[in-house]
Scaffold this active site. Structure first.
Site, PDB file in Angstrom:
ATOM      1  N   SER A  21    -102.587  55.694  18.027  1.00 29.35           N
ATOM      2  CA  SER A  21    -102.672  54.630  19.032  1.00 29.35           C
ATOM      3  C   SER A  21    -103.543  53.464  18.534  1.00 29.35           C
ATOM      4  O   SER A  21    -103.304  52.311  18.908  1.00 29.35           O
ATOM      5  CB  SER A  21    -103.187  55.168  20.368  1.00 29.35           C
ATOM      6  N   MET A  98    -108.528  62.581  10.102  1.00 26.70           N
ATOM      7  CA  MET A  98    -109.396  63.714  10.442  1.00 26.70           C
ATOM      8  C   MET A  98    -109.907  64.456   9.206  1.00 26.70           C
ATOM      9  O   MET A  98    -109.839  65.683   9.140  1.00 26.70           O
ATOM     10  CB  MET A  98    -108.642  64.683  11.365  1.00 26.70           C
ATOM     11  N   HIS A 117    -115.180  55.329  15.753  1.00 29.24           N
ATOM     12  CA  HIS A 117    -115.662  56.606  16.287  1.00 29.24           C
ATOM     13  C   HIS A 117    -115.821  56.460  17.804  1.00 29.24           C
ATOM     14  O   HIS A 117    -116.368  55.454  18.271  1.00 29.24           O
ATOM     15  CB  HIS A 117    -117.003  56.963  15.633  1.00 29.24           C
TER      16      HIS A 117
HETATM   17  C1  GRF Z   1    -109.692  57.985  18.314  1.00 38.35           C
HETATM   18  O1  GRF Z   1    -110.376  58.413  19.466  1.00 38.35           O
HETATM   19  C2  GRF Z   1    -110.665  57.591  17.247  1.00 38.35           C
HETATM   20  O2  GRF Z   1    -111.851  57.052  17.743  1.00 38.35           O
HETATM   21  C3  GRF Z   1    -110.964  58.905  16.574  1.00 38.35           C
HETATM   22  O3  GRF Z   1    -109.745  59.598  16.577  1.00 38.35           O
HETATM   23  C4  GRF Z   1    -108.932  59.129  17.650  1.00 38.35           C
HETATM   24  C5  GRF Z   1    -107.641  58.671  17.048  1.00 38.35           C
HETATM   25  O4  GRF Z   1    -106.705  58.297  17.997  1.00 38.35           O
HETATM   26  N1  GRF Z   1    -111.521  58.672  15.262  1.00 38.35           N
HETATM   27  P1  GRF Z   1    -105.355  57.578  17.559  1.00 38.35           P
HETATM   28  O5  GRF Z   1    -104.670  58.495  16.533  1.00 38.35           O
HETATM   29  O6  GRF Z   1    -105.695  56.249  16.981  1.00 38.35           O
HETATM   30  O7  GRF Z   1    -104.547  57.485  18.818  1.00 38.35           O
END
Ligand code: GRF
Length: 210
Positions: A21, A98, A117
């Site tokens: 997202s 991740m 973050h």
């Molecule tokens: C987000 O909450 C970001 O802050 C964290 O992982 C999540 C990723 O969400 N690092 P997306 O894949 O961008 O929807």
């Protein structure tokens, strides 16, 4: 004090492991001419990441690099850096990536790699930042865009945005409201770099006014 980048249209690489997202929000900021950049490649460590499909649907080059195909993190990151260099990107944008970044990637993109973050760092680094904030009982949490360094969510901070924590919040409801701010904040931090306004002096970021 070093200027991170002279003003220019930025070539971006997105690294994502999941739904993407934040990638969506950065893409939207580009096509609505708020962010002077282009996304040249999206790379995922997860074959089934929704972010990969989103990139393909937008005709953005999308690549899965499987860390399991390499002997160790150095090997995996050497391949990652090779792809990034072939694409000639200015900035590497971690968007729900991740994985801990190792020295190979860090050395290649020092001060040119950003992460977002979902907490006001240095509070609540690591996994489940929103749950940590709810459990601790803070009144405000939020999101932080920072340069990536060798630590876990420890790099120099570019922008932060605060979000109130409500009495009846749980991890999911807080995460949902923080996400709205993430989507508003990430592209702004990238645009500050595209404008040539971002400077770093050891662990502090300075943003030129005007
Ligand atoms: C987000 O909450 C970001 O802050 C964290 O992982 C999540 C990723 O969400 N690092 P997306 O894949 O961008 O929807």
């Amino acid at each position: 004090m070093i200027q991170v980048m002279e003003p220019k249209k930025l070539k971006l690489a997105i690294l994502a492991s999941g739904r993407g997202s934040n990638f969506d929000a950065i893409y939207e900021a580009i096509i609505s001419n708020k962010l002077n950049a282009e996304i040249n490649i999206l790379i995922s460590d997860k074959e089934n990441a929704a972010a990969l499909d989103k990139a393909r649907n937008r005709n953005i080059s999308a690549m899965h690099i499987n860390p399991k195909n390499f002997e160790n993190r150095e090997g995996y990151e050497t391949e990652l850096v090779k792809q990034l260099e072939e694409t000639n990107v200015d900035l590497v944008i971690l968007a729900g990536y991740m994985r801990l970044v190792g020295h190979v990637l860090l050395e290649a993109y020092k001060h040119r790699m950003l992460n977002i973050h979902p907490a006001l760092l240095p509070s609540f680094p690591g996994l489940h930042a929103q749950r940590q904030a709810v459990d601790y009982g803070v009144r405000f949490s939020g999101c932080t865009v920072h340069f990536v360094d060798e630590g876990m969510d420890t790099g120099p901070i570019i922008l932060q945005s605060a979000v109130p924590v409500l009495q009846d919040d749980d991890e999911d409801s807080l995460a949902e409201r923080i996400l709205v701010e993430e989507h508003n904040t990430y592209w702004r931090a990238i645009q500050l770099i595209a404008d040539g306004k971002v400077y770093i002096d050891s662990r502090k970021v300075y943003i030129k006014e005007g």
